[in-house]
Design a protein around this motif. Sequence first.
Motif, PDB file in Angstrom:
ATOM      1  N   ASP A  32       0.592  -0.905   0.111  1.00 18.89           N
ATOM      2  CA  ASP A  32      -0.375  -0.131   0.020  1.00 18.89           C
ATOM      3  C   ASP A  32       0.709   0.967  -0.291  1.00 18.89           C
ATOM      4  O   ASP A  32       1.475   1.220   0.894  1.00 18.89           O
ATOM      5  N   GLY A  81       0.167   4.577  -0.150  1.00 17.92           N
ATOM      6  CA  GLY A  81       0.281   5.090   1.815  1.00 17.92           C
ATOM      7  C   GLY A  81       0.409   4.637   3.022  1.00 17.92           C
ATOM      8  O   GLY A  81      -0.042   5.620   3.613  1.00 17.92           O
ATOM      9  N   GLN A 110       1.093   6.720   7.706  1.00 15.86           N
ATOM     10  CA  GLN A 110       0.984   7.505   6.829  1.00 15.86           C
ATOM     11  C   GLN A 110       0.920   8.309   5.793  1.00 15.86           C
ATOM     12  O   GLN A 110       1.174   9.620   6.786  1.00 15.86           O
ATOM     13  N   ASP A 111       1.414   8.293   4.710  1.00 19.68           N
ATOM     14  CA  ASP A 111       1.939   9.459   3.194  1.00 19.68           C
ATOM     15  C   ASP A 111       0.989   9.623   3.201  1.00 19.68           C
ATOM     16  O   ASP A 111       0.045   9.631   1.777  1.00 19.68           O
ATOM     17  N   ARG A 112       0.282  10.835   3.925  1.00 16.26           N
ATOM     18  CA  ARG A 112      -1.014  12.159   3.023  1.00 16.26           C
ATOM     19  C   ARG A 112      -0.621  12.303   2.083  1.00 16.26           C
ATOM     20  O   ARG A 112      -1.534  12.038   1.432  1.00 16.26           O
ATOM     21  N   SER A 130       0.826  11.204  -0.208  1.00 18.67           N
ATOM     22  CA  SER A 130       0.945   9.472  -0.885  1.00 18.67           C
ATOM     23  C   SER A 130      -1.412   9.477  -1.240  1.00 18.67           C
ATOM     24  O   SER A 130      -1.341   8.807  -2.313  1.00 18.67           O
ATOM     25  N   GLN A 131      -1.844   9.698  -0.163  1.00 16.19           N
ATOM     26  CA  GLN A 131      -2.945   8.970  -0.548  1.00 16.19           C
ATOM     27  C   GLN A 131      -4.177  10.355  -0.688  1.00 16.19           C
ATOM     28  O   GLN A 131      -5.041   9.907  -1.642  1.00 16.19           O
ATOM     29  N   HIS A 179      -4.172   7.237  -4.116  1.00 16.55           N
ATOM     30  CA  HIS A 179      -3.682   6.154  -2.971  1.00 16.55           C
ATOM     31  C   HIS A 179      -3.566   6.286  -1.327  1.00 16.55           C
ATOM     32  O   HIS A 179      -3.684   5.863  -0.250  1.00 16.55           O
ATOM     33  N   PRO A 180      -5.469   5.922  -1.737  1.00 14.40           N
ATOM     34  CA  PRO A 180      -5.905   6.510  -0.430  1.00 14.40           C
ATOM     35  C   PRO A 180      -5.872   4.911   0.513  1.00 14.40           C
ATOM     36  O   PRO A 180      -6.183   3.780   0.002  1.00 14.40           O
ATOM     37  N   LEU A 181      -5.175   5.133   1.856  1.00 14.82           N
ATOM     38  CA  LEU A 181      -5.206   3.874   2.779  1.00 14.82           C
ATOM     39  C   LEU A 181      -6.320   2.647   2.851  1.00 14.82           C
ATOM     40  O   LEU A 181      -7.549   2.990   2.657  1.00 14.82           O
ATOM     41  N   THR A 203      -3.689  11.369   7.809  1.00 18.65           N
ATOM     42  CA  THR A 203      -4.179  11.142   6.416  1.00 18.65           C
ATOM     43  C   THR A 203      -5.260  11.866   6.083  1.00 18.65           C
ATOM     44  O   THR A 203      -6.347  12.492   7.481  1.00 18.65           O
TER      45      THR A 203
END
Length: 359
Positions: free
Chosen positions: A276, A278, A296-298, A300-301, A305-307, A335
Amino acid sequence: MSERVGARELLRRVLDEGAWTSWDEPVPESGDPGLAAARERSGCDEAVVTGEGRLRGRRVAFVVSEFRFLAGSIGRATADRIVAAVERATAAGLPLLAAPSSGGTRMQEGTSAFVQMARITGAVMAHRAAGLPYLVYLRHPTTGGVFASWGSLGHVTAAEPGALIGFLGPRVYEGLHGEPFPPGVQVAENLAAKGLLDAVVPIDDLASIASNALAVLCERPPDARPDAAEPIVRDDDAWDSIERSRRPDRPGVADLLRHGASGVTPLSGTGQGEADPGLLLALARFGAAPCVLVGQDRRSQRTGHPLGPAGLRVARRGMALAAELGVPLVTVVDTPGASCPPRPGRAAWPGRSPAASPT
């Protein structure tokens, strides 16, 4: 294609000054002409070499396959040697490095060879249960029961570039299904992208990568100072803190690792086929303290790429790793929200149409 080197050459290039001490006991003569020919061809008396050495000054144990000896296959004598080495590493409290390269079990020995995988797996799991790191470097090729057992149990798992890795070898698959494997499926780079491996690493970079990982997994955090004062938070700082936490340009987890951590070893996915983008999982040090970081990589989300469930399973891997080895766990919660899309053909909320769903 990956660079294929023998067991002794691998140890020469990875361990400090290429020096190591063998733990191998002589293998009894069996009178089998095939084994005698394998010894002459490979220069080894069995399909694995075991022992100990130093990795960047740290004492480590190892089990390394020699593919030139009957394709690195595992028979009863091979398993005896591996189990003895794993148990000796456990008793000595040493981290264990495994570098398999094998076609699987030694079929000419029948079922008795196949069941050795359970013995080896049991020894490795006892090593892990003792809180000791187990690092795996999959070499070309690693297939069959070796990959399915002690090749897939690493706390951290890397592979040679271009290495063939999988349970069924391509010839076996084609024999069973009448068609070849799709190209690139069992290549190390594809497995890393799918979350089965943490990294694809050339042999000459292996010492650095493994040393960084062990610097986290083998260390314990420094004792907290008993007289350390608790931070003071004033009431008039509370809203300012909230506003700063909501700024769109605030630092994220990648910035934290880039500017605040050292010895960072990124880990990829769950190790079981899910990844994932995110969620970031890594081994790192903050000052003198080692940790497993789950963040959590905000950014990327927010860029597609939402978690989702895979991200939660990646986080669970990190939590289990920290708990098993007694390493501190650092979590970064950052996030825009979880991914909650409606299932195909279903309304977003029971009894409502998607148009009537809240936004």
